[in-house]
Enzyme design. Structure first.
Site, PDB file in Angstrom:
ATOM      1  N   ASP A  32     -11.828  34.521  24.318  1.00 54.97           N
ATOM      2  CA  ASP A  32     -12.903  33.941  25.114  1.00 54.97           C
ATOM      3  C   ASP A  32     -13.991  33.445  24.162  1.00 54.97           C
ATOM      4  O   ASP A  32     -14.044  33.847  22.998  1.00 54.97           O
ATOM      5  CB  ASP A  32     -13.449  34.998  26.074  1.00 54.97           C
ATOM      6  CG  ASP A  32     -14.431  34.412  27.069  1.00 54.97           C
ATOM      7  OD1 ASP A  32     -14.234  33.266  27.494  1.00 54.97           O
ATOM      8  OD2 ASP A  32     -15.415  35.104  27.403  1.00 54.97           O
ATOM      9  N   ASP A  34     -17.844  32.566  25.159  1.00 56.52           N
ATOM     10  CA  ASP A  34     -19.151  33.175  25.410  1.00 56.52           C
ATOM     11  C   ASP A  34     -19.021  34.687  25.522  1.00 56.52           C
ATOM     12  O   ASP A  34     -18.215  35.200  26.301  1.00 56.52           O
ATOM     13  CB  ASP A  34     -19.775  32.608  26.691  1.00 56.52           C
ATOM     14  CG  ASP A  34     -20.154  31.136  26.532  1.00 56.52           C
ATOM     15  OD1 ASP A  34     -20.788  30.811  25.520  1.00 56.52           O
ATOM     16  OD2 ASP A  34     -19.791  30.330  27.402  1.00 56.52           O
TER      17      ASP A  34
END
Length: 278
Positions: A32, A34
């Protein structure tokens, strides 16, 4: 009882009397963005070095995001400003996953799209025609300025028979001023008006993971998913059969992780702890 055949012993380990299959070595990585690589507009300490190590290793990897506003090129430029040197081909968004899903489901179809360049560009690249006239699908993504007129149009088209797709179920998204309503919140409003629930393509749908694996030619048995959220990243990776690694630089804490009925394969402080594993 007799002994297990020798061939069954090597790939397993015993845990409290239960035979557990040992995972294979990690040959590819999904992470991922953020909360894992960047946090509040700044790189997570050690994250640029982690990404550089992945590039140097030659192992396939993708940086994932549920955000459908930006194109991979936009995100590449954003990451570059923060010290990350990645190719746009190494970025996989919910917009790309959604466009790929629709191209597989109904090649050359039509759609009414609420979203920005990240989504509309992906839909065009997938061979879709964007139209307001009896579209096969209404596709909802994020935008900085949701239009009441556009939402009304979507409600009327869905009520008339268009299928409802949403890039992801995230209810809110971050901004410098605070939380913003995201696709999931607007999807709930449209569903309330039409009685039709959307199909969400992005995390935690394992479809997002499988489309990412296909994009880099990776296999679930030898891939790890790194994320900061138990309810999306870890759940998505788990349901797709990946090794799951929770980092503590984003949303979920170690204490919160214990409240879920499922667990990540392991919990680490940050991706900096993984540099020596690549």
């Amino acid at each position: 009882m007799g002994c297990l055949p020798r061939g069954l012993l090597s790939p397993t380990r015993a845990t409290k009397g239960v035979l557990m299959k040992e995972r294979k070595a990690i040959e590819s990585w999904l992470t991922d963005m953020d909360g894992v690589l960047v946090h509040e507009g700044e790189p997570v300490p050690g994250a640029p070095e982690f990404v550089n190590r992945m590039k140097e290793s030659g192992k396939p990897f993708l940086i994932l995001t549920n955000n459908s506003i930006y194109t991979p090129r936009d995100l590449q430029a954003r990451l570059f400003r923060m010290g990350f040197d990645v190719d746009e081909q190494s970025i996989w968004t919910a917009a790309l996953a959604t466009a790929q899903f629709l191209a597989d489901q109904r090649p050359g179809g039509t759609a009414y799209v609420i979203g920005e360049a990240g989504l509309t560009t992906a839909m065009h690249a997938a061979g879709y025609i964007l139209t307001e006239f009896e579209p096969d699908y209404v596709v909802l993504g994020e935008t900085r300025t949701y239009s009441f007129e556009a939402i009304t149009k979507a409600i009327r088209l869905i009520s008339a028979g268009s299928r409802f797709i949403c890039t992801n179920p995230d209810a809110t998204g971050p901004s410098n001023e605070g939380l913003l309503p995201a696709a999931g919140s607007v999807a709930a409003m449209i569903s309330q008006a039409t009685g039709v629930k959307p199909y969400f393509v992005g995390k935690p749908n394992p479809m997002m993971m499988r489309s990412a694996l296909n994009a880099i030619g990776a296999h679930s048995e030898t891939t790890a998913m790194i994320g900061d959220r138990m309810d999306t990243d870890v759940l998505c990776g788990l349901e797709a059969g990946l090794e799951t690694i929770l980092v503590l630089t984003g949303i979920s804490s170690r204490l919160e992780s214990e409240t879920y009925p499922y667990r990540p394969s392991r919990i680490i402080n940050s991706v900096a702890d993984l540099i020596d594993e690549i």
